[in-house]
Design a protein around this motif. Structure first.
Motif, mmCIF file in Angstrom:
data_model
loop_
_atom_site.group_PDB
_atom_site.id
_atom_site.type_symbol
_atom_site.label_atom_id
_atom_site.label_comp_id
_atom_site.label_asym_id
_atom_site.label_seq_id
_atom_site.Cartn_x
_atom_site.Cartn_y
_atom_site.Cartn_z
ATOM 1 N N GLU A 151 3.294 64.828 25.798
ATOM 2 C CA GLU A 151 2.056 65.404 25.286
ATOM 3 C C GLU A 151 1.159 65.810 26.453
ATOM 4 O OE1 GLU A 151 1.662 66.034 22.194
ATOM 5 O OE2 GLU A 151 3.295 64.829 21.368
ATOM 6 N N PRO A 152 0.186 66.696 26.220
ATOM 7 C CA PRO A 152 -0.718 67.125 27.297
ATOM 8 C C PRO A 152 -1.464 65.963 27.960
ATOM 9 C CG PRO A 152 -0.985 68.552 25.388
ATOM 10 C CD PRO A 152 -0.076 67.417 24.972
ATOM 11 N N TRP A 153 -1.686 64.863 27.244
ATOM 12 C CA TRP A 153 -2.404 63.707 27.795
ATOM 13 C C TRP A 153 -1.450 62.694 28.410
ATOM 14 C CZ3 TRP A 153 -2.536 65.075 22.613
ATOM 15 C CH2 TRP A 153 -1.660 64.367 21.786
ATOM 16 N N GLY A 154 -0.157 62.973 28.435
ATOM 17 C CA GLY A 154 0.825 62.019 28.955
ATOM 18 C C GLY A 154 1.334 61.156 27.822
ATOM 19 N N THR A 155 1.333 59.851 28.043
ATOM 20 C CA THR A 155 1.723 58.891 27.009
ATOM 21 C C THR A 155 0.524 58.021 26.701
ATOM 22 O OG1 THR A 155 3.995 58.864 27.827
ATOM 23 C CG2 THR A 155 3.329 57.050 26.412
ATOM 24 N N ARG A 156 0.228 57.869 25.416
ATOM 25 C CA ARG A 156 -0.942 57.100 24.975
ATOM 26 C C ARG A 156 -0.483 55.788 24.337
ATOM 27 N NH1 ARG A 156 -4.106 60.724 21.509
ATOM 28 N NH2 ARG A 156 -4.945 61.444 23.488
ATOM 29 N N PHE A 157 -1.151 54.721 24.740
ATOM 30 C CA PHE A 157 -0.922 53.400 24.165
ATOM 31 C C PHE A 157 -2.237 52.947 23.544
ATOM 32 C CE2 PHE A 157 1.913 54.011 27.709
ATOM 33 C CZ PHE A 157 3.148 53.675 27.169
ATOM 34 N N GLU A 158 -2.188 52.506 22.296
ATOM 35 C CA GLU A 158 -3.406 52.133 21.576
ATOM 36 C C GLU A 158 -3.340 50.682 21.140
ATOM 37 O OE1 GLU A 158 -4.912 55.063 18.756
ATOM 38 O OE2 GLU A 158 -3.349 56.418 19.461
ATOM 39 N N GLY A 159 -4.413 49.949 21.390
ATOM 40 C CA GLY A 159 -4.497 48.546 21.028
ATOM 41 C C GLY A 159 -4.078 47.658 22.190
ATOM 42 N N LYS A 160 -4.679 46.492 22.237
ATOM 43 C CA LYS A 160 -4.502 45.581 23.366
ATOM 44 C C LYS A 160 -3.038 45.189 23.583
ATOM 45 C CE LYS A 160 -7.227 41.942 25.438
ATOM 46 N NZ LYS A 160 -8.394 41.079 25.262
ATOM 47 N N ARG A 161 -2.303 44.910 22.528
ATOM 48 C CA ARG A 161 -0.893 44.510 22.651
ATOM 49 C C ARG A 161 -0.061 45.641 23.248
ATOM 50 N NH1 ARG A 161 1.265 40.122 23.601
ATOM 51 N NH2 ARG A 161 3.260 40.824 24.279
ATOM 52 N N ARG A 163 -0.945 46.120 26.918
ATOM 53 C CA ARG A 163 -0.345 45.035 27.708
ATOM 54 C C ARG A 163 1.142 45.292 27.941
ATOM 55 N NH1 ARG A 163 1.942 40.213 28.567
ATOM 56 N NH2 ARG A 163 0.679 38.494 29.363
ATOM 57 N N ASP A 164 1.851 45.684 26.892
ATOM 58 C CA ASP A 164 3.288 45.959 27.011
ATOM 59 C C ASP A 164 3.554 47.107 27.986
ATOM 60 O OD1 ASP A 164 3.728 43.919 25.191
ATOM 61 O OD2 ASP A 164 4.130 45.275 23.499
ATOM 62 N N ALA A 165 2.722 48.142 27.930
ATOM 63 C CA ALA A 165 2.890 49.284 28.845
ATOM 64 C C ALA A 165 2.667 48.849 30.294
ATOM 65 C CB ALA A 165 1.923 50.403 28.479
ATOM 66 N N LEU A 166 1.658 48.035 30.530
ATOM 67 C CA LEU A 166 1.398 47.568 31.891
ATOM 68 C C LEU A 166 2.500 46.627 32.372
ATOM 69 C CD1 LEU A 166 -2.464 47.033 31.694
ATOM 70 C CD2 LEU A 166 -1.216 48.960 32.708
ATOM 71 N N ALA A 167 3.041 45.818 31.481
ATOM 72 C CA ALA A 167 4.156 44.938 31.841
ATOM 73 C C ALA A 167 5.351 45.769 32.289
ATOM 74 C CB ALA A 167 4.533 44.043 30.661
ATOM 75 N N THR A 168 5.583 46.890 31.618
ATOM 76 C CA THR A 168 6.674 47.790 32.001
ATOM 77 C C THR A 168 6.456 48.342 33.399
ATOM 78 O OG1 THR A 168 7.071 48.357 29.696
ATOM 79 C CG2 THR A 168 7.904 49.897 31.340
ATOM 80 N N ARG A 169 5.194 48.659 33.757
ATOM 81 C CA ARG A 169 4.876 49.131 35.108
ATOM 82 C C ARG A 169 5.277 48.084 36.140
ATOM 83 N NH1 ARG A 169 1.678 52.720 37.572
ATOM 84 N NH2 ARG A 169 3.175 53.968 36.455
#
Length: 134
Positions: free
Chosen positions: A50-60, A63-69
């Motif tokens: 998407e034009p904004w990249g990948t969007r993650f919504e909500g704390k969980r 957190r999961d996206a940052l854990a993947t980083r």
């Protein structure tokens, strides 16, 4: 978090908060990082379809996206941090140089920045950008 008084009301010191947040990222401390985020937070990462990249919504989800980083770049570090704040708008920006090594041994170094929006002392949006290295 760090606070100071303005006209008798407690206000957030955004620059100090961004410094503390960067330190938490460099410590790879997901619990400490997520303590800065609101339950309804949004994270937008640079890559995606998407034009904004990948969007993650909500704390969980954030957190999961940052854990993947941290899993993908186990030694990721955000160096040369510079932090800017617009206290009146409840926004701030952190500029950094990301370094790290992938699990496959590929070294990464890229400059980037995060734009933050705050509400009631918590991050409600983190929008990340970085340079494309070719």
């Amino acid at each position: 978090m760090t606070y100071f008084e303005i006209r008798g009301a407690s206000r957030m010191d955004i620059r100090a908060t961004l410094t503390e947040l960067c330190e938490a990222f460099n410590a790879h401390d997901l619990g400490r990082i997520m303590a800065f985020f609101a339950d309804d937070c949004v994270l937008e990462m640079p890559r995606g379809v998407e034009p904004w990249g990948t969007r993650f919504e909500g704390k969980r989800s954030v957190r999961d996206a940052l854990a993947t980083r941290f899993e993908g770049l186990p030694d990721v570090h955000y160096g040369n941090g510079q932090h800017f704040a617009d206290e009146a708008a409840n926004t701030g920006m952190s500029k950094w140089t990301l370094t790290g090594t992938t699990r496959e041994g590929v070294k990464k170094e890229v400059q980037g920045c995060d734009f933050y929006t705050f509400r009631d002392g918590k991050v409600i949006r983190k929008d990340s950008y970085w340079k494309i290295v070719e």
